[in-house]
Design an enzyme around this catalytic site. Structure first.
Site, PDB file in Angstrom:
ATOM      1  N   ARG A  67       0.985  -1.381   0.005  1.00 21.57           N
ATOM      2  CA  ARG A  67       0.140   0.093   0.053  1.00 21.57           C
ATOM      3  C   ARG A  67       0.788   1.398   0.009  1.00 21.57           C
ATOM      4  NH1 ARG A  67      -1.894   0.787   4.455  1.00 21.57           N
ATOM      5  NH2 ARG A  67      -1.182  -1.149   5.512  1.00 21.57           N
ATOM      6  N   TYR A 195      -1.844  -3.628  -6.699  1.00 24.44           N
ATOM      7  CA  TYR A 195      -1.471  -4.543  -5.540  1.00 24.44           C
ATOM      8  C   TYR A 195      -2.427  -4.356  -4.395  1.00 24.44           C
ATOM      9  CZ  TYR A 195       1.327  -7.057  -2.424  1.00 24.44           C
ATOM     10  OH  TYR A 195       1.815  -7.919  -1.475  1.00 24.44           O
ATOM     11  N   GLY A 197      -4.295  -3.943  -1.179  1.00 27.36           N
ATOM     12  CA  GLY A 197      -5.258  -2.804  -0.564  1.00 27.36           C
ATOM     13  C   GLY A 197      -5.344  -1.629  -1.424  1.00 27.36           C
ATOM     14  N   LYS A 204      -9.402  -2.734   1.944  1.00 24.22           N
ATOM     15  CA  LYS A 204      -9.484  -1.420   2.608  1.00 24.22           C
ATOM     16  C   LYS A 204     -10.196  -0.259   2.426  1.00 24.22           C
ATOM     17  CE  LYS A 204      -6.245  -3.775   4.478  1.00 24.22           C
ATOM     18  NZ  LYS A 204      -6.198  -4.303   6.065  1.00 24.22           N
ATOM     19  N   HIS A 224     -10.292  -2.823  11.736  1.00 23.19           N
ATOM     20  CA  HIS A 224      -9.169  -3.471  11.188  1.00 23.19           C
ATOM     21  C   HIS A 224      -8.950  -4.612  12.106  1.00 23.19           C
ATOM     22  CE1 HIS A 224      -4.898  -3.513   9.675  1.00 23.19           C
ATOM     23  NE2 HIS A 224      -5.481  -4.346   9.064  1.00 23.19           N
ATOM     24  N   SER A 246      -0.963  -3.675  10.415  1.00 22.81           N
ATOM     25  CA  SER A 246      -0.796  -4.575   9.225  1.00 22.81           C
ATOM     26  C   SER A 246       0.744  -5.279   9.734  1.00 22.81           C
ATOM     27  CB  SER A 246      -0.437  -3.572   8.190  1.00 22.81           C
ATOM     28  OG  SER A 246      -1.440  -2.985   7.808  1.00 22.81           O
ATOM     29  N   CYS A 248       1.080  -7.472  12.208  1.00 24.78           N
ATOM     30  CA  CYS A 248       1.250  -7.487  13.426  1.00 24.78           C
ATOM     31  C   CYS A 248       0.690  -8.677  13.855  1.00 24.78           C
ATOM     32  CB  CYS A 248       1.189  -6.269  14.093  1.00 24.78           C
ATOM     33  SG  CYS A 248       2.292  -4.883  13.718  1.00 24.78           S
ATOM     34  N   GLY A 249       0.178  -9.562  13.263  1.00 22.26           N
ATOM     35  CA  GLY A 249      -0.289 -10.988  13.867  1.00 22.26           C
ATOM     36  C   GLY A 249      -1.851 -11.380  13.634  1.00 22.26           C
ATOM     37  N   LYS A 250      -2.515 -10.494  13.028  1.00 18.61           N
ATOM     38  CA  LYS A 250      -3.932 -10.795  13.089  1.00 18.61           C
ATOM     39  C   LYS A 250      -4.254 -12.132  12.397  1.00 18.61           C
ATOM     40  CE  LYS A 250      -5.066  -7.226  10.804  1.00 18.61           C
ATOM     41  NZ  LYS A 250      -3.832  -6.470  10.653  1.00 18.61           N
ATOM     42  N   ASP A 273      -8.986 -10.008   9.229  1.00 21.51           N
ATOM     43  CA  ASP A 273      -8.732  -8.618   8.786  1.00 21.51           C
ATOM     44  C   ASP A 273      -9.458  -7.692   9.224  1.00 21.51           C
ATOM     45  OD1 ASP A 273      -6.163  -7.352   8.012  1.00 21.51           O
ATOM     46  OD2 ASP A 273      -7.525  -6.582   6.361  1.00 21.51           O
ATOM     47  N   ASN A 361       6.555  -8.270   1.873  1.00 20.13           N
ATOM     48  CA  ASN A 361       5.376  -7.800   1.775  1.00 20.13           C
ATOM     49  C   ASN A 361       4.496  -9.133   0.761  1.00 20.13           C
ATOM     50  OD1 ASN A 361       2.883  -6.816   2.715  1.00 20.13           O
ATOM     51  ND2 ASN A 361       2.671  -5.659   0.958  1.00 20.13           N
ATOM     52  N   SER A 362       5.307 -10.124   0.423  1.00 16.24           N
ATOM     53  CA  SER A 362       4.595 -11.132  -0.536  1.00 16.24           C
ATOM     54  C   SER A 362       3.443 -11.791   0.392  1.00 16.24           C
ATOM     55  CB  SER A 362       5.602 -12.127  -1.003  1.00 16.24           C
ATOM     56  OG  SER A 362       6.420 -12.758   0.191  1.00 16.24           O
ATOM     57  N   ARG A 363       2.367 -12.158  -0.456  1.00 18.01           N
ATOM     58  CA  ARG A 363       1.221 -12.454   0.224  1.00 18.01           C
ATOM     59  C   ARG A 363       0.624 -13.829  -0.619  1.00 18.01           C
ATOM     60  NH1 ARG A 363      -1.389  -9.015   4.091  1.00 18.01           N
ATOM     61  NH2 ARG A 363       0.208  -7.458   4.465  1.00 18.01           N
ATOM     62  N   GLY A 488       1.110 -20.069  18.708  1.00 20.93           N
ATOM     63  CA  GLY A 488       0.203 -20.798  19.462  1.00 20.93           C
ATOM     64  C   GLY A 488      -0.016 -20.587  21.164  1.00 20.93           C
ATOM     65  N   ASN A 490       0.231 -17.855  22.283  1.00 19.74           N
ATOM     66  CA  ASN A 490      -0.604 -16.864  22.692  1.00 19.74           C
ATOM     67  C   ASN A 490      -1.648 -17.127  23.384  1.00 19.74           C
ATOM     68  OD1 ASN A 490       1.315 -14.853  21.661  1.00 19.74           O
ATOM     69  ND2 ASN A 490       0.513 -14.866  19.896  1.00 19.74           N
TER      70      ASN A 490
HETATM   71  P1  GTP Z   1      -1.904  -7.779   7.427  1.00 19.93           P
HETATM   72  O1  GTP Z   1      -2.323  -8.708   6.678  1.00 19.93           O
HETATM   73  O2  GTP Z   1      -1.043  -7.180   7.112  1.00 19.93           O
HETATM   74  O3  GTP Z   1      -3.022  -7.121   8.186  1.00 19.93           O
HETATM   75  O4  GTP Z   1      -1.169  -8.561   8.910  1.00 19.93           O
HETATM   76  P2  GTP Z   1      -1.512  -9.459  10.051  1.00 19.93           P
HETATM   77  O5  GTP Z   1      -1.756  -8.746  11.044  1.00 19.93           O
HETATM   78  O6  GTP Z   1      -2.544 -10.502   9.491  1.00 19.93           O
HETATM   79  O7  GTP Z   1      -0.168 -10.302  10.336  1.00 19.93           O
HETATM   80  P3  GTP Z   1       0.390 -11.799  10.192  1.00 19.93           P
HETATM   81  O8  GTP Z   1      -0.463 -12.777  11.408  1.00 19.93           O
HETATM   82  O9  GTP Z   1       0.272 -12.083   8.854  1.00 19.93           O
HETATM   83  O10 GTP Z   1       1.949 -11.636  10.937  1.00 19.93           O
HETATM   84  C1  GTP Z   1       2.639 -10.899  10.410  1.00 19.93           C
HETATM   85  C2  GTP Z   1       4.001 -11.226  10.633  1.00 19.93           C
HETATM   86  O11 GTP Z   1       4.135 -11.469  11.960  1.00 19.93           O
HETATM   87  C3  GTP Z   1       4.262 -12.685  10.447  1.00 19.93           C
HETATM   88  O12 GTP Z   1       5.970 -12.704   9.927  1.00 19.93           O
HETATM   89  C4  GTP Z   1       4.371 -13.537  11.651  1.00 19.93           C
HETATM   90  O13 GTP Z   1       5.253 -14.740  11.186  1.00 19.93           O
HETATM   91  C5  GTP Z   1       4.706 -12.634  12.483  1.00 19.93           C
HETATM   92  N1  GTP Z   1       4.081 -12.990  13.905  1.00 19.93           N
HETATM   93  C6  GTP Z   1       2.752 -13.101  13.920  1.00 19.93           C
HETATM   94  N2  GTP Z   1       2.295 -13.460  15.366  1.00 19.93           N
HETATM   95  C7  GTP Z   1       3.528 -13.555  15.930  1.00 19.93           C
HETATM   96  C8  GTP Z   1       3.885 -13.734  17.453  1.00 19.93           C
HETATM   97  O14 GTP Z   1       2.991 -13.978  18.108  1.00 19.93           O
HETATM   98  N3  GTP Z   1       4.990 -13.617  17.725  1.00 19.93           N
HETATM   99  C9  GTP Z   1       6.122 -13.044  16.729  1.00 19.93           C
HETATM  100  N4  GTP Z   1       7.393 -12.992  17.056  1.00 19.93           N
HETATM  101  N5  GTP Z   1       5.945 -13.037  15.428  1.00 19.93           N
HETATM  102  C10 GTP Z   1       4.466 -13.092  14.939  1.00 19.93           C
HETATM  103  C1  SPV Z   2      -2.920  -4.475   5.566  1.00 22.66           C
HETATM  104  O1  SPV Z   2      -2.009  -3.655   5.240  1.00 22.66           O
HETATM  105  O2  SPV Z   2      -3.384  -4.400   6.600  1.00 22.66           O
HETATM  106  C2  SPV Z   2      -3.048  -5.595   4.634  1.00 22.66           C
HETATM  107  C3  SPV Z   2      -2.736  -5.739   3.277  1.00 22.66           C
HETATM  108  O3  SPV Z   2      -4.006  -6.426   5.113  1.00 22.66           O
HETATM  109  S1  SPV Z   2      -3.304  -4.915   2.203  1.00 22.66           S
HETATM  110  O4  SPV Z   2      -4.654  -5.499   1.640  1.00 22.66           O
HETATM  111  O5  SPV Z   2      -2.637  -4.901   1.090  1.00 22.66           O
HETATM  112  O6  SPV Z   2      -3.896  -3.544   2.699  1.00 22.66           O
HETATM  113 MN    MN Z   3      -4.638  -5.988   7.131  1.00 24.87          MN
END
Ligand code: GTP
Ligand code: SPV
Ligand code: MN
Length: 579
Positions: A67, A195, A197, A204, A224, A246, A248-250, A273, A361-363, A488, A490
């Site tokens: 984005r 690409y 979002g 988004k 979000h 984004s 950060c682990g959702k 998301d 940011n590959s997806r 896990g 968490n």
């Molecule tokens: P968007 O799709 O951008 O909104 O991202 P998201 O919030 O869904 O994040 P996602 O779960 O894909 O995690 C993003 C990165 O953080 C990945 O590289 C994960 O491996 C890492 N990650 C997720 N959960 C944890 C955690 O509990 N601890 C650590 N150290 N890393 C984590």
């Molecule tokens: C984010 O950035 O929070 C995403 C990826 O979920 S994108 O759809 O590109 O915004």
């Molecule tokens: Mn997101």
């Protein structure tokens, strides 16, 4: 008589001059035909069809991989309504400037008309949108990410009430890239990017920026957030919505698999998301408006997220990952020993290469229904009742593993003061701590001062509002090692959250909120020493005093649009800290 949709499509075709217009019906046959055409045009590449049936690789332009927040605008009539959190252009000026870029932009291309429903097809809370695009990759991605095609046209009928999204790849130049939102007209214009979002406008642009504006007017929340149901050994299921910025682990939390030591727990994925939450009876109820996951590839593997690894084994698109000689997708963190590969730009790559095989940011784009942990309630028209809201950023220091707000207004304040290190999900410097209230800084379609006010008001609209928590999985040691095992594990933190929701565990009252007492977070079976746990749950008074000053400064930009309650919460925090 043409319908309002047909009129708009005609008008758009006259302006953008496509060679053909194709109305997407969302059928399997149509999807397969588009895939075949993209394979022939080399905008898609086949992955190993034995190991990954129905899976394909797409490479986006190297200038178009995330984005672009600086090219994203909210074009409300009044500048103040967009707020300091959004770039703004006057609607007439924006249409003039970007309208020129759309003139003839689809020459020689097919224009796809992509009707979609955000939300379960039969939910009263779902919304219809239509994206016009000249990208077949966007059309097939929208079939995975939304309920696309005939179902949407049936739901729309001849109504003029739908979100209008116009998208063109243009020339993919960042100089001529704009992502514009006209919230008063429920209209989106996006040009110059193919690409994520920026281009999949249901996500988004519609489900957050436009929907947040509608939600404020109509008394609900477009957030979000992931949505997850945690089933305990007793059979009780508690639903949690969690906002993390984004990357950060959702997605990971949404698909958590309880470790072997946590017997009898099940985690059910409702969404990963976006959450749309409405007052219904005594509670807030949430639906996931999406039908697929557009998830971060790097770091994903069968240890960290086995559920998503199972989900992406078929019918999925991979964007900007590497590929091995036998056609398997590859990214950093997939396995311990990297293979030889072709990188995300199609160049030979070896484990000794300086660069990364996959873009950070590959997806993957993958259907939600394929997820082994998908909740039986995930398409429930009335949504699921939310008992807890969790806000979590990526913070190496200061912010404890978990704590709880004193009440709803204080919980809103905990969301409003969230800060997080930036990630590769947007094109800007990575690893900078920035304030990202409710993980919505890039996605709130109106003045964030008003948004805080809307949040404060929502607590009073239900008799039993969710309890609000902050979490932080990302504390590190001075050597940069994560202090908490995460993923896990968490679940151990969610168990404390759930126990608090149901009034089953006490807590320590501290200036920042309720903190777990030593021993209240189960650490049996993990390698977290008692002194590390103490550090994870410590309240650093001096650090929080400094943070409170930073909060105050951040809030100043909202001027008189900042609710006095937020200012009061900040003052009370300072007082409790004894400063
Ligand atoms: P968007 O799709 O951008 O909104 O991202 P998201 O919030 O869904 O994040 P996602 O779960 O894909 O995690 C993003 C990165 O953080 C990945 O590289 C994960 O491996 C890492 N990650 C997720 N959960 C944890 C955690 O509990 N601890 C650590 N150290 N890393 C984590
Ligand atoms: C984010 O950035 O929070 C995403 C990826 O979920 S994108 O759809 O590109 O915004
Ligand atoms: Mn997101």
């Amino acid at each position: 008589m043409p319908t309002p949709l047909e009129q708009w499509v005609d008008e758009t075709a006259r302006h953008t001059h496509p060679e053909k217009v194709h109305w997407c019906d969302g059928s399997e046959a149509e999807y397969e035909r588009l895939v075949r055409e993209m394979l022939a045009a080399r905008t898609l590449f086949e992955l190993n069809q034995r190991a990954y049936p129905g899976c394909y690789l797409h490479r986006s332009d190297p200038n178009d991989v995330a984005r672009t927040e600086h090219l994203t605008f909210v074009c409300s009539r009044q500048k103040q309504d967009a707020g300091p959190n959004n770039n703004w252009m006057a609607p007439a000026e924006a249409k003039e400037k970007v309208g020129t870029l759309f003139a003839g932009s689809m020459k020689g291309r097919t224009m796809y008309v992509v009707p979609y429903v955000m939300g379960p097809v039969d939910s009263p809370y779902s919304q219809v949108g239509v994206e016009i695009t000249d990208s077949p990759y966007v059309a097939v991605s929208m079939r995975i990410m939304t309920r696309m095609g005939r179902v949407a046209r049936e739901r729309l009928g001849d109504s003029d009430y739908f979100v209008k999204g116009l998208h063109s790849l243009g020339d993919l130049s960042p100089e001529r890239r704009f992502i514009l939102h006209f919230p008063e007209e429920r209209t989106i214009w996006s040009i110059g990017s193919g690409y994520g979002g920026n281009a999949l406008l249901g996500k988004k642009c519609h489900a957050l920026r436009i929907a947040s504006w509608m939600a404020r007017d109509e008394g609900w929340l477009a957030e979000h957030m992931l949505i997850v149901g945690v089933e305990e050994p007793s059979g009780r299921t508690t639903y949690i919505a969690a906002a993390f910025p984004s990357a950060c682990g959702k997605t990971n939390l949404a698909m958590l698999i309880p470790p072997a030591s946590q017997k009898g727990y099940k985690v059910w994925t409702v969404g990963d998301d976006i959450a749309w939450m409405r007052p219904a009876g005594a509670q807030l109820r949430a639906i996931n408006p999406e039908a697929g996951f557009f998830g971060v590839a790097p770091g994903t593997n069968s240890k960290t997220n086995p559920n998503v690894m199972a989900t992406i084994r078929k019918n999925s698109l991979f964007t900007n990952v590497g590929v091995t000689p036998d056609g398997m997708p590859w990214w950093e963190g997939l396995e311990d020993t990297p293979p030889e590969a072709i990188d995300w730009q199609g160049r030979p790559w070896t484990p000794k290469s300086e660069s990364k095989a996959a873009h950070p940011n590959s997806r993957f784009t993958t259907p939600a229904r394929q997820c082994p942990s998908i909740s039986p309630e995930w398409e429930s028209p009335q949504g699921v009742p939310i008992s807890a809201i969790v806000f979590g950023g990526r913070r190496a220091t200061l912010v404890p593993l978990v704590f709880q707000s004193f009440d709803w207004p204080h919980g809103v304040f905990l969301g409003a003061t969230m800060a997080s290190e930036t990630t590769a999900a947007a094109t800007s410097k990575v690893g900078i701590v920035r304030r990202d209230p409710m993980a919505m800084l890039p996605f709130c379609g109106y003045n964030m001062g008003d948004y805080f006010g809307h949040w404060l008001g929502m607590g009073g609209r239900v008799a039993d509002p969710p309890k609000i928590f902050r979490v932080n999985w990302f504390r590190t040691s001075p050597e940069g090692k994560y202090l908490w095992p995460g993923f896990g594990e968490n679940l151990r933190v969610l168990r404390w959250v759930i126990a608090r929701v149901h009034g089953e565990v006490d807590a320590d009252e501290t200036p920042i909120g309720y903190l777990p007492r030593p021993g209240d977070i189960d650490t049996r079976g993990i390698d977290v020493a008692p002194d590390v746990m103490r550090e994870l749950l410590a309240m650093d008074r001096a650090g929080w005093r400094a943070a409170a000053g930073g909060q105050r400064e951040f809030f100043q930009q909202f001027g008189d649009r900042l609710p006095s309650e937020i200012r009061k919460q900040n003052e009370q925090l300072v007082r409790r800290l004894g400063g």
